[in-house]
Design a protein around this motif. Sequence first.
Motif, PDB file in Angstrom:
ATOM      1  N   VAL A  71     140.771  61.960  50.221  1.00  0.00           N
ATOM      2  CA  VAL A  71     139.354  61.822  49.881  1.00  0.00           C
ATOM      3  C   VAL A  71     138.603  63.074  50.296  1.00  0.00           C
ATOM      4  O   VAL A  71     139.025  63.817  51.185  1.00  0.00           O
ATOM      5  N   THR A  72     137.465  63.294  49.653  1.00  0.00           N
ATOM      6  CA  THR A  72     136.636  64.451  49.971  1.00  0.00           C
ATOM      7  C   THR A  72     135.193  64.141  49.639  1.00  0.00           C
ATOM      8  O   THR A  72     134.899  63.233  48.864  1.00  0.00           O
ATOM      9  N   SER A  73     134.295  64.909  50.259  1.00  0.00           N
ATOM     10  CA  SER A  73     132.862  64.701  50.111  1.00  0.00           C
ATOM     11  C   SER A  73     132.170  66.042  49.921  1.00  0.00           C
ATOM     12  O   SER A  73     132.380  66.966  50.711  1.00  0.00           O
ATOM     13  N   TYR A 125     128.061  62.418  46.834  1.00  0.00           N
ATOM     14  CA  TYR A 125     129.152  62.648  45.892  1.00  0.00           C
ATOM     15  C   TYR A 125     130.468  62.727  46.663  1.00  0.00           C
ATOM     16  O   TYR A 125     130.702  63.651  47.445  1.00  0.00           O
ATOM     17  N   THR A 126     131.342  61.740  46.449  1.00  0.00           N
ATOM     18  CA  THR A 126     132.664  61.725  47.056  1.00  0.00           C
ATOM     19  C   THR A 126     133.705  61.611  45.951  1.00  0.00           C
ATOM     20  O   THR A 126     133.404  61.212  44.836  1.00  0.00           O
ATOM     21  N   ASP A 127     134.930  61.944  46.300  1.00  0.00           N
ATOM     22  CA  ASP A 127     136.007  61.882  45.312  1.00  0.00           C
ATOM     23  C   ASP A 127     137.249  61.321  45.988  1.00  0.00           C
ATOM     24  O   ASP A 127     137.399  61.386  47.212  1.00  0.00           O
ATOM     25  N   ILE A 128     138.127  60.773  45.181  1.00  0.00           N
ATOM     26  CA  ILE A 128     139.393  60.240  45.662  1.00  0.00           C
ATOM     27  C   ILE A 128     140.500  60.724  44.745  1.00  0.00           C
ATOM     28  O   ILE A 128     140.326  60.769  43.519  1.00  0.00           O
ATOM     29  N   ARG A 129     141.606  61.141  45.330  1.00  0.00           N
ATOM     30  CA  ARG A 129     142.812  61.485  44.577  1.00  0.00           C
ATOM     31  C   ARG A 129     143.944  60.588  45.059  1.00  0.00           C
ATOM     32  O   ARG A 129     144.072  60.323  46.258  1.00  0.00           O
ATOM     33  N   ILE A 130     144.742  60.125  44.132  1.00  0.00           N
ATOM     34  CA  ILE A 130     145.910  59.318  44.452  1.00  0.00           C
ATOM     35  C   ILE A 130     147.108  59.953  43.764  1.00  0.00           C
ATOM     36  O   ILE A 130     147.075  60.206  42.562  1.00  0.00           O
TER      37      ILE A 130
END
Length: 824
Positions: free
Chosen positions: A148-150, A158-163
Amino acid sequence: MPGAALIACLPVGAAWAQGPVSGSILDGRSQQGLPGATILLDGAAVGTTDANGAFQLPAVAAGAHELRVTFVGYEALSQRLSGQPEAQQLSLALQPAAILTGEAVVTAQRANNRTATAYTNVSREELNRRNFGQDLPYLLDQTPSVVVTSDAGAGVGYTDIRIRGTSNTGINMTINGVPLNDAESRGSFLVNLPDLASSVSSLQIQRGVGTSQNGGAAFGASINISTLDSRREAYAETQNSYGSFNTWKNNVQFGTGLVGKYFTFDGRLSRIATDGYVNRASSDLKSYYLAAGYQRQNTLLKFITFSGREKTYQAWNGVPEFALTGNRALAQVSIDNYEFSPEEAERALQEGRRFSYYTYDNQTDNYQQNHYQLHLAQGIGADWNLGATAHLTRGFGYYESYRAGRRFSAYRLPNVIIGGDTLTRTDLVDRKWLDNYFYGGTFALNYQPKQNDKLQATIGGAWNRFVNDHYGEVIWARYASTGNIRHRYYFNDATKTDYNAYARATWQILDELGVYGDVQLRHIDYRIDGVEDDQNDVTTRADYLFFNPKAGATFTVAEGQQVYLSYAIGQREPVRSDFTDRPAGDTSAKAEKLRDFEAGYRGSWTLPLLGLRSTLRVEANYFYMNYRNQLVATGQLNDVGTALRTNAPRSYRTGVELNGALALADKISLSANATFSRNRILNFRNVIYDADYNPVVDDVARTTTISYSPSFVGAATLEGQPLKGLRLALLGKAVSEQYLDNTASQQRRLAPYQVLDFRARYSIRPSFVKEIELGLLVSNLLNREYSANGYTYGYLGASGRQETFNFYFPQATRNFLASVGVKF
């Protein structure tokens, strides 16, 4: 060792001496065990039943407790339990729900132990333990393969998630079976739904292609969110947090329980605000959730509306590398190539890793998203039920920007003549708008026999349409030319129609062997008309038809142990920018195709450990995701400098996901997961630019690492309960290096990082309220300086050398959030 320190703090003696509680959870009609039922002790989830419906609580402290058991499609069961020194054995029977629950709507897309896929279930209780006001991706940080990142650095905004290295544009998200991903960009912007986690009743993450979904294909994972749970008793509660960077969260939740036997009403109001870790990266987020339901025997009718409004100061540009490192020579390269003015570069060096490029006081993103859903769940006879949903999502908003020295012609304005001088440029403020509607319907017909569940099947589908206006306005200019206020300088509209149908079934051929099949047909019609902000005609006509089959098998090798394997195909269309950022008439972007092979093992045991009855759960999953025509950035730019994506003929992701949990009595538990992967593009040719800005393609094709795809991701949680009502936890996260582009260059990368968080929650139950809970979250306990995201670009610079410009999104150093929750 932090883990050893926490274990040493836990009391021993009398608390360890309490007796275990074990037993089985049965179907009240067939008297067969129910695998996967959730066991809660005093409101906290403490385990699930194994494949035979058995459970173990290694030790229960002295005193009175509430044991609660829940399982989809059955009435919840609550029973008082008294902790005793000797062992206790229970046999509890759940009755099929007399009232159909909302889970009939979402189970059509959920995986289970028969669907031969890798998945993780997250309960309401688990989310509540993690929820201090940060965005939903941060609450899922401890699940397998997640990074995850912000943008603002602290998990709010605004945050993001990578899987598995796949960004949220490749993660299919649904809320109650309704697609959440933006139909054009395919991103899921959870900033538009702040504090959504407080209304979630259950959540499932599927990794890989997974089961057939409404909406776009899952190219790395899917996240299925449900808010359909009904609470049958009246309640009122409030959660309030305050922490670093002037971060506030306030919410109130309320519900009537059953009114007049058949009706329920629930609601939530929330506000989250922060100044952000990055300078001026503030967020002001508001949301509500309202639900009204009617339940009677085999009928559930529920109307849900929820909305979020966000205002965030733009932190999208990130922080230049020279500001992070303090490297003045690197800053001079940016000045020489007009990336930064001398004044901007000096300010960046002074602000360091908290630097924000923008200084205009209203450089903000403003957006509101209103959701309306009408759900019907209808039982049909003893073995069938129908779930159907009508939905509308209304989104509108803009981001406002100050622009210096812009050409009048770029805004469809004539030059300004003052005296004998002709002015071709002006400073101005513009707003870029989105104004859209997303509406449609979904359905699922489920066959779930009560007496003999060897065969279970679902037939479902959806029809959805997305209509979106894109346009820009000039709201102020130093020299206005002939423009009026809100002068519109570009406009285009887009319409996307998407329908799909699928059929899925599981068949238990033998007691040990089950098979799974799933087929989906999906059609997309996409149309764009008009011009983009660069005045290019972006008229597009695209049509796609995809057939996505899936199959798998499961085999029970021993009690509580299962192996599985599956093969699935997923296909998806290019996103909007793959059409609009290309030269006019260029429609060369092809659809992407993924062949996903998964094989795994699940096992659970009861062990005598240190003289205590303990439970151990282990999962291992191997995946091989083989892509054809995956769209990747090659380094090539269009005529206004926007990065283009090109289809890579062949690429793949392969790896192993390990996941385990050990519960030592009910006092301490350890859970951990680790993903080891290899992520490659075959025959990749990078593009750079010569002194005349002509593209130069690499002569030699090579195998290279896919950007933003770490080879290792790991997480671990050590949690203990030294005193009744007090839970302490250490949460660790480790991510290996990631590359900012597909060149695998050490000059363009994110350094590996390891982060440790600490969490404490203490609850008491005084006589005047049901519960008061105090919480503390200390993030980045060891005060690491790290970045979890970034981007890069380069060209032949003023020096005649190839220059690289890296930008990063630094995450906050040590910070805290403290909370107070009250349940009335």
